[in-house]
Design a protein around this motif. Structure first.
Motif, short mmCIF file in Angstrom:
data_model
loop_
_atom_site.label_atom_id
_atom_site.label_comp_id
_atom_site.label_asym_id
_atom_site.label_seq_id
_atom_site.Cartn_x
_atom_site.Cartn_y
_atom_site.Cartn_z
N TYR A 69 0.84 -1.21 0.00
CA TYR A 69 0.00 0.00 0.00
C TYR A 69 0.87 1.25 0.00
CZ TYR A 69 -3.25 3.57 1.65
OH TYR A 69 -3.98 4.73 1.78
N THR A 70 1.95 1.24 0.77
CA THR A 70 2.88 2.38 0.80
C THR A 70 3.45 2.61 -0.60
OG1 THR A 70 3.46 1.86 3.09
CG2 THR A 70 4.95 3.30 1.89
N PHE A 71 3.83 1.54 -1.27
CA PHE A 71 4.32 1.68 -2.64
C PHE A 71 3.28 2.36 -3.53
CE2 PHE A 71 3.86 -0.01 -6.93
CZ PHE A 71 5.04 0.45 -7.50
N PHE A 72 2.03 1.92 -3.46
CA PHE A 72 1.00 2.49 -4.33
C PHE A 72 0.72 3.95 -4.01
CE2 PHE A 72 -0.09 -2.02 -5.18
CZ PHE A 72 0.04 -1.96 -6.56
N ARG A 73 0.85 4.32 -2.75
CA ARG A 73 0.72 5.74 -2.40
C ARG A 73 1.79 6.56 -3.11
NH1 ARG A 73 -2.74 8.91 0.29
NH2 ARG A 73 -1.20 9.66 1.80
N LEU A 74 3.01 6.06 -3.15
CA LEU A 74 4.10 6.77 -3.81
C LEU A 74 3.98 6.70 -5.32
CD1 LEU A 74 7.10 5.78 -1.51
CD2 LEU A 74 5.63 7.79 -1.39
N MET A 75 3.46 5.59 -5.83
CA MET A 75 3.20 5.50 -7.27
C MET A 75 2.19 6.54 -7.70
SD MET A 75 1.85 2.24 -9.52
CE MET A 75 0.10 2.68 -9.45
N ASP A 76 1.14 6.73 -6.90
CA ASP A 76 0.13 7.74 -7.23
C ASP A 76 0.70 9.15 -7.22
OD1 ASP A 76 -1.96 6.06 -7.77
OD2 ASP A 76 -3.01 6.37 -5.88
N LYS A 77 1.80 9.34 -6.51
CA LYS A 77 2.45 10.65 -6.48
C LYS A 77 3.44 10.83 -7.63
CE LYS A 77 2.05 11.09 -1.45
NZ LYS A 77 2.76 11.30 -0.16
N GLY A 237 -10.17 1.57 -0.47
CA GLY A 237 -9.22 2.24 -1.35
C GLY A 237 -8.82 3.61 -0.85
N PHE A 238 -8.88 3.80 0.45
CA PHE A 238 -8.55 5.07 1.09
C PHE A 238 -7.18 5.56 0.63
CE2 PHE A 238 -6.29 7.25 4.53
CZ PHE A 238 -7.17 8.27 4.87
N GLY A 239 -7.10 6.82 0.22
CA GLY A 239 -5.82 7.42 -0.13
C GLY A 239 -5.25 7.02 -1.46
N LEU A 240 -5.97 6.23 -2.24
CA LEU A 240 -5.51 5.79 -3.55
C LEU A 240 -6.43 6.29 -4.65
CD1 LEU A 240 -4.70 2.02 -2.81
CD2 LEU A 240 -3.07 3.92 -2.86
N LYS A 241 -5.86 6.50 -5.83
CA LYS A 241 -6.70 6.75 -6.99
C LYS A 241 -7.60 5.53 -7.22
CE LYS A 241 -3.22 9.58 -9.37
NZ LYS A 241 -2.34 9.69 -10.55
N LYS A 242 -8.78 5.75 -7.74
CA LYS A 242 -9.69 4.63 -7.97
C LYS A 242 -9.06 3.58 -8.87
CE LYS A 242 -14.13 6.93 -7.18
NZ LYS A 242 -15.46 7.28 -7.76
N SER A 243 -8.36 4.02 -9.89
CA SER A 243 -7.72 3.09 -10.82
C SER A 243 -6.60 2.30 -10.14
CB SER A 243 -7.17 3.84 -12.03
OG SER A 243 -6.22 4.82 -11.62
N THR A 244 -5.90 2.94 -9.22
CA THR A 244 -4.83 2.27 -8.49
C THR A 244 -5.39 1.22 -7.54
OG1 THR A 244 -3.42 4.22 -8.65
CG2 THR A 244 -2.86 2.62 -6.94
N MET A 249 -6.14 -4.70 -6.45
CA MET A 249 -7.01 -5.80 -6.05
C MET A 249 -7.28 -6.80 -7.18
SD MET A 249 -7.42 -4.93 -2.92
CE MET A 249 -8.75 -5.94 -2.29
N GLN A 250 -6.73 -6.58 -8.34
CA GLN A 250 -6.93 -7.49 -9.46
C GLN A 250 -5.97 -8.67 -9.39
OE1 GLN A 250 -6.33 -4.97 -12.87
NE2 GLN A 250 -8.51 -4.52 -13.09
N LYS A 251 -6.37 -9.78 -9.98
CA LYS A 251 -5.45 -10.90 -10.15
C LYS A 251 -4.28 -10.42 -11.00
CE LYS A 251 -5.01 -15.46 -12.26
NZ LYS A 251 -5.69 -16.58 -12.96
N ALA A 252 -3.06 -10.66 -10.52
CA ALA A 252 -1.88 -10.15 -11.21
C ALA A 252 -0.93 -11.24 -11.67
CB ALA A 252 -1.13 -9.17 -10.30
N ALA A 253 -0.98 -12.42 -11.05
CA ALA A 253 -0.05 -13.50 -11.41
C ALA A 253 -0.51 -14.78 -10.75
CB ALA A 253 1.37 -13.15 -10.97
#
Length: 346
Positions: A69-77, A237-244, A249-253
């Motif tokens: 989640y921390t990674f995605f917060r920084l990705m959104d930035k 999805g608090f603090g994240l873009k909706k798309s992020t 939460m999608q299947k990734a691998a």
């Protein structure tokens, strides 16, 4: 499923703990926004230091979900990309002589496809940090659970922000979510409220004090606080873009059991930073954790609005997972989150 009373649940938790030999346990169960908290036993065997709501347990590998989640917060930035090699941001000294080490991306780390071992060396010693890393396969081509990958990601995030991982987690997760009973690294204020790990029921370990943060395992928290994280980060999805949030939460691998895989792998694929479970009741998300002396897990069913978090302070606690799943969710489903993982440690 008929809803059990709080009293009957507490009795069942006591029965499970006594059957398996668990000194202390902390459980949170949510249905919708309503959260029930349950505590059993003691922080340390043969004491009267009882487990209560504010007792800190080691979250072990449940830390990895917070790190994701921390990674995605920084990705959104706009500070880091999911599919750009981490080496392009930070030339990790332990990979400087490792062929293909420069190909590892955050996506590969979050889906355990980096090719790195879980740990290479005696973590968290200085000798471990100085140990060169080797790859078991070309990054992105196979599955192998890896804490080393998360630590590589941690140092990359520290490098690009010029902040410690402790500061990043506090700024991006703990404070915004009001997780007042959580720390990503040990501090001495935890001395009297932390649970001791145990080898088994009657054999406590020394109090575990991780003074250097590690994205793979150093979170100290409570079941209540971790429940708050799941509800806000994963479900809202608090603090994240909706798309992020959708991406996370999608299947990734695919996951892979053993060297050659297993037919049940299809029921437990990877999302980004956490696991999924497909069974008779739909899609759930989960993770397990096992630090020395601790076993823990969470599982959440977003469509059903139900979430369970459990912390146990013994190496012998893992068999309680299935019993707890059946207690709170019923026996009319297959808990691949347990059955697939049985006998393995995170």
């Amino acid at each position: 499923m008929r809803r059990a009373s709080a009293q009957s649940i507490r009795q069942s938790l006591e029965d499970i703990a006594k059957e398996i030999g668990i000194p202390g346990m902390q459980v949170a169960f949510a249905r919708g926004e309503h959260v029930n908290l349950y505590n059993y036993g003691v922080k340390k065997y043969d004491t009267t230091a009882y487990v209560y709501n504010e007792t800190r347990f080691q979250a072990a590998s449940l830390t990895k979900v917070v790190a994701a989640y921390t990674f995605f917060r920084l990705m959104d930035k706009g500070l880091i990309e999911l599919d750009k090699p981490l080496w392009d941001y930070y030339q990790y000294d332990r990979l400087k002589n490792t062929p293909n080490g420069d190909k590892i991306t955050a996506r590969m780390v979050l889906t355990h496809r980096s090719g790195l071992l879980n740990w290479q060396g005696n973590v968290p010693s200085d000798a471990w940090r100085a140990t060169p890393l080797t790859l078991q396969f070309e990054p992105g081509t196979d599955y192998m659970y890896s804490g080393e990958g998360f630590y590589f990601l941690q140092e990359t995030l520290e490098h690009i922000t010029n902040k410690s991982f402790q500061t990043l987690v506090e700024e991006e997760v703990l404070r915004p979510m009001g997780m007042k009973n959580s720390n990503i690294v040990w501090n001495d204020s935890l001395e009297n409220i932390a649970a001791y790990g145990h080898y088994e029921l009657t054999k406590p370990r020394k109090l575990g004090k991780y003074r250097k943060s590690n994205a793979a395992y150093t979170l100290y928290t409570t079941a209540e606080d971790y429940m708050r994280f799941i509800q806000k980060a994963l479900l809202e999805g608090f603090g994240l873009k909706k798309s992020t949030h959708k991406l996370m939460m999608q299947k990734a691998a695919e996951a892979k059991k053993g060297e050659n895989g297993d037919p049940t792998d299809k029921y437990v694929p990877c999302a980004l930073g956490l696991r999924m479970q497909f069974n008779e009741k739909g899609t759930a998300y989960w993770h397990t954790g096992s630090n020395p002396g601790f076993r823990c897990f969470f599982i959440t069913y977003p469509q059903r609005g139900e979430t369970l978090v459990a912390f146990m302070n013994t190496d012998q606690g893992f068999p309680a997972m299935k019993k707890l799943l059946q207690l709170f969710f019923g026996k009319d489903q297959t808990f691949w989150a347990y059955d697939w993982r049985e006998g393995e440690l995170d």
